[in-house]
Design a protein around this motif. Structure first.
Motif, mmCIF file in Angstrom:
data_model
loop_
_atom_site.group_PDB
_atom_site.id
_atom_site.type_symbol
_atom_site.label_atom_id
_atom_site.label_comp_id
_atom_site.label_asym_id
_atom_site.label_seq_id
_atom_site.Cartn_x
_atom_site.Cartn_y
_atom_site.Cartn_z
ATOM 1 N N GLY A 22 59.001 83.846 13.536
ATOM 2 C CA GLY A 22 58.610 82.943 12.644
ATOM 3 C C GLY A 22 57.199 82.019 12.893
ATOM 4 O O GLY A 22 56.700 82.518 14.138
ATOM 5 N N PHE A 23 57.027 81.133 12.264
ATOM 6 C CA PHE A 23 55.801 80.390 12.607
ATOM 7 C C PHE A 23 56.160 78.855 12.717
ATOM 8 O O PHE A 23 56.930 78.305 11.967
ATOM 9 N N HIS A 24 55.781 78.253 13.573
ATOM 10 C CA HIS A 24 55.941 76.641 13.757
ATOM 11 C C HIS A 24 54.499 76.158 14.254
ATOM 12 O O HIS A 24 54.192 76.130 15.621
ATOM 13 N N LEU A 25 53.639 75.822 13.497
ATOM 14 C CA LEU A 25 52.338 75.381 13.628
ATOM 15 C C LEU A 25 52.450 74.125 14.442
ATOM 16 O O LEU A 25 51.239 73.910 14.873
ATOM 17 N N GLY A 26 53.278 73.256 14.348
ATOM 18 C CA GLY A 26 53.385 72.006 14.875
ATOM 19 C C GLY A 26 53.444 72.225 16.285
ATOM 20 O O GLY A 26 52.853 71.530 17.427
ATOM 21 N N ILE A 27 54.575 73.278 16.846
ATOM 22 C CA ILE A 27 54.488 73.513 18.062
ATOM 23 C C ILE A 27 53.062 73.856 18.608
ATOM 24 O O ILE A 27 52.651 73.706 19.977
ATOM 25 N N VAL A 28 52.353 74.860 17.907
ATOM 26 C CA VAL A 28 51.296 75.474 18.369
ATOM 27 C C VAL A 28 50.012 74.261 18.455
ATOM 28 O O VAL A 28 49.307 74.295 19.749
ATOM 29 N N THR A 29 50.119 73.319 17.591
ATOM 30 C CA THR A 29 49.178 72.268 17.993
ATOM 31 C C THR A 29 49.577 71.321 19.196
ATOM 32 O O THR A 29 48.608 70.945 19.918
ATOM 33 N N GLU A 30 50.797 71.037 19.555
ATOM 34 C CA GLU A 30 51.327 70.476 20.351
ATOM 35 C C GLU A 30 50.746 71.238 21.714
ATOM 36 O O GLU A 30 50.371 70.689 22.936
ATOM 37 N N VAL A 31 51.133 72.290 22.056
ATOM 38 C CA VAL A 31 50.848 73.514 22.945
ATOM 39 C C VAL A 31 49.071 73.270 23.600
ATOM 40 O O VAL A 31 48.944 73.151 24.603
ATOM 41 N N ASN A 32 48.393 73.376 22.323
ATOM 42 C CA ASN A 32 46.869 73.235 22.401
ATOM 43 C C ASN A 32 46.439 71.760 23.197
ATOM 44 O O ASN A 32 45.745 71.804 23.905
ATOM 45 N N ASP A 33 47.379 70.707 22.722
ATOM 46 C CA ASP A 33 47.089 69.506 23.190
ATOM 47 C C ASP A 33 47.585 69.345 24.407
ATOM 48 O O ASP A 33 46.590 68.793 25.465
ATOM 49 N N LEU A 34 48.503 70.032 25.093
ATOM 50 C CA LEU A 34 48.927 70.207 26.344
ATOM 51 C C LEU A 34 47.763 70.802 27.434
ATOM 52 O O LEU A 34 47.528 70.352 28.326
ATOM 53 N N SER A 35 47.466 71.705 26.579
ATOM 54 C CA SER A 35 46.436 72.539 27.366
ATOM 55 C C SER A 35 45.177 71.685 27.735
ATOM 56 O O SER A 35 44.538 71.822 28.779
ATOM 57 N N ARG A 36 44.719 70.856 26.590
ATOM 58 C CA ARG A 36 43.459 70.074 26.768
ATOM 59 C C ARG A 36 43.735 69.033 27.903
ATOM 60 O O ARG A 36 42.744 68.789 28.465
ATOM 61 N N GLU A 37 45.024 68.459 27.730
ATOM 62 C CA GLU A 37 45.167 67.432 28.686
ATOM 63 C C GLU A 37 45.517 68.148 30.232
ATOM 64 O O GLU A 37 44.965 67.428 31.273
ATOM 65 N N ILE A 38 45.565 69.416 30.382
ATOM 66 C CA ILE A 38 45.873 69.790 31.528
ATOM 67 C C ILE A 38 44.320 70.163 32.293
ATOM 68 O O ILE A 38 43.835 69.917 33.340
ATOM 69 N N SER A 39 43.479 70.965 31.293
ATOM 70 C CA SER A 39 42.208 70.979 31.724
ATOM 71 C C SER A 39 41.460 69.757 31.925
ATOM 72 O O SER A 39 40.600 69.646 32.784
ATOM 73 N N ILE B 286 47.147 65.333 33.475
ATOM 74 C CA ILE B 286 48.620 65.452 33.563
ATOM 75 C C ILE B 286 48.795 66.454 34.703
ATOM 76 O O ILE B 286 48.179 67.508 35.021
ATOM 77 N N GLY B 287 49.792 66.355 35.472
ATOM 78 C CA GLY B 287 50.360 67.122 36.704
ATOM 79 C C GLY B 287 51.027 68.298 36.546
ATOM 80 O O GLY B 287 51.434 68.741 35.104
ATOM 81 N N LEU B 288 51.312 69.092 37.278
ATOM 82 C CA LEU B 288 52.051 70.419 37.104
ATOM 83 C C LEU B 288 53.377 70.057 36.768
ATOM 84 O O LEU B 288 53.982 70.603 35.836
ATOM 85 N N GLU B 289 54.240 69.338 37.155
ATOM 86 C CA GLU B 289 55.491 69.057 36.965
ATOM 87 C C GLU B 289 55.623 68.451 35.794
ATOM 88 O O GLU B 289 56.577 68.641 34.828
ATOM 89 N N GLU B 290 54.765 67.340 35.392
ATOM 90 C CA GLU B 290 54.770 66.830 33.999
ATOM 91 C C GLU B 290 54.549 67.833 32.981
ATOM 92 O O GLU B 290 55.193 67.856 31.851
ATOM 93 N N ALA B 291 53.356 68.668 33.062
ATOM 94 C CA ALA B 291 53.430 69.789 32.305
ATOM 95 C C ALA B 291 54.567 70.734 31.884
ATOM 96 O O ALA B 291 54.776 70.961 30.629
ATOM 97 N N ARG B 292 55.298 71.018 32.862
ATOM 98 C CA ARG B 292 56.459 71.766 32.650
ATOM 99 C C ARG B 292 57.538 71.370 31.924
ATOM 100 O O ARG B 292 57.993 71.956 30.923
ATOM 101 N N ALA B 293 57.834 69.917 32.033
ATOM 102 C CA ALA B 293 58.543 69.091 31.423
ATOM 103 C C ALA B 293 58.319 68.905 29.916
ATOM 104 O O ALA B 293 58.987 69.076 29.056
ATOM 105 N N ARG B 294 57.047 68.902 29.687
ATOM 106 C CA ARG B 294 56.448 68.676 28.274
ATOM 107 C C ARG B 294 56.625 69.925 27.705
ATOM 108 O O ARG B 294 56.994 69.838 26.241
ATOM 109 N N LEU B 295 56.267 70.800 28.169
ATOM 110 C CA LEU B 295 56.586 72.247 27.580
ATOM 111 C C LEU B 295 57.913 72.522 27.163
ATOM 112 O O LEU B 295 57.973 73.030 26.093
ATOM 113 N N LYS B 296 58.667 72.045 28.022
ATOM 114 C CA LYS B 296 60.183 72.370 27.699
ATOM 115 C C LYS B 296 60.401 71.201 26.296
ATOM 116 O O LYS B 296 61.222 71.728 25.470
ATOM 117 N N GLU B 297 59.793 70.412 26.115
ATOM 118 C CA GLU B 297 60.195 69.186 24.944
ATOM 119 C C GLU B 297 59.363 69.759 23.680
ATOM 120 O O GLU B 297 59.980 69.924 22.777
#
Length: 282
Positions: A97-114, A118-129
């Protein structure tokens, strides 16, 4: 002399440890990129978005020699350093199925990493959330399905009374859809039964002696809209436009099959009704 030999051996050991640590970090970064791509693809993101996210994460951590190949239901990533291949992984992601809210959050996380915020450990924890984000509450989804059905019915030249009936039928339909999700019914069964249920409710609705005209075709067409895979169809067109022909064709075929399943459910009920009563009540 012995002291110089000991110092050289210590330096070699330190270099090996540093190389091992560096390769371990590279694998962790690539695992993060793979998992971010998996979450995006699983929740309905386009192919180019998944590839760009993997590329941005790897560039942020100075991993240059990376090749990723993304399909509609799988991701392939390989990477190497100056000496050897250090990473090769394939991940199968079933169409879901589709969950566009999750897609938006992962896009935001990608921008923060770029941006390096945000560090590697924090990024992994955020992705799990982010991956654990629940869908919208059932009552909101039911309400949205009803409103969507009524609005589409009105846009397709249905009158206000037909639109109100479509609202009610759309709500009943999505109660069944949520039930099917909880009990993990297949997509084929969900759409066939959903199409049949819409038609049965529409047939029942027109049996009442309403003081206003009611057309069954407008009610059915409006009520069907919550089942129509609009996001999947649009994403398939976008993938084809971006030259991702294999992924686009797979997705568009999956969307077209949903249309077929809905048509089977509607056609079966209408055909059975006509054989039983000859369509005299329509």
């Amino acid at each position: 002399m012995e002291q110089q030999i000991d110092e050289k051996s210590d330096q070699k050991v330190d270099q090996k440890v540093d190389q091992k640590t560096e390769k371990t970090q590279m694998r962790e970064v690539l695992d993060l990129a793979m998992n971010m791509g998996r979450v995006l693809l699983k929740n309905g993101a386009e192919i180019f978005r998944v590839e760009e996210t993997i590329d941005h994460v790897c560039r942020r951590y100075q991993i240059e020699d990376v090749e990723s190949f993304v399909m509609s239901n799988g991701i392939f990533i390989t990477a190497r350093d100056e000496e050897e291949d250090i990473y090769a992984k394939v991940k199968h992601i079933p169409l879901s199925g589709f969950h566009l809210g999750i897609v938006t959050e992962v896009n935001d996380l990608s921008r923060e990493i770029s941006a390096g915020r945000i560090g590697l450990e924090e990024a992994r924890a955020r992705l799990k959330e982010i991956e654990a984000m629940p869908p919208k509450r059932g009552r909101f989804r039911i309400f949205a399905a009803g409103i969507g059905s009524g609005c589409f019915c009105y846009l397709l030249q249905g009158n206000i009374w037909e639109s109100l009936m479509a609202v009610l039928i759309g709500c009943f339909l999505y109660v069944f859809v949520i039930f099917a999700e909880k009990h993990k019914l297949t997509k084929i069964l969900t759409n066939i039964v959903g199409g049949g249920m819409i038609t049965i409710l529409a047939l029942l609705a027109i049996q009442f002696p309403w003081p206003f005209p009611v057309r069954i075709d407008k009610i059915i067409i409006g009520s069907i809209m919550p089942l129509v895979p609009g996001v999947a169809f649009v994403n398939a067109i976008r993938d084809i436009a971006n030259s991702d022909f294999i992924a686009g064709i797979v997705r568009i075929l999956d969307a077209l099959l949903v249309f077929v399943y809905i048509a089977i459910g509607v056609g079966f009920v209408l055909g059975s009704f006509h054989k039983l009563v000859g369509g005299a009540w329509l």
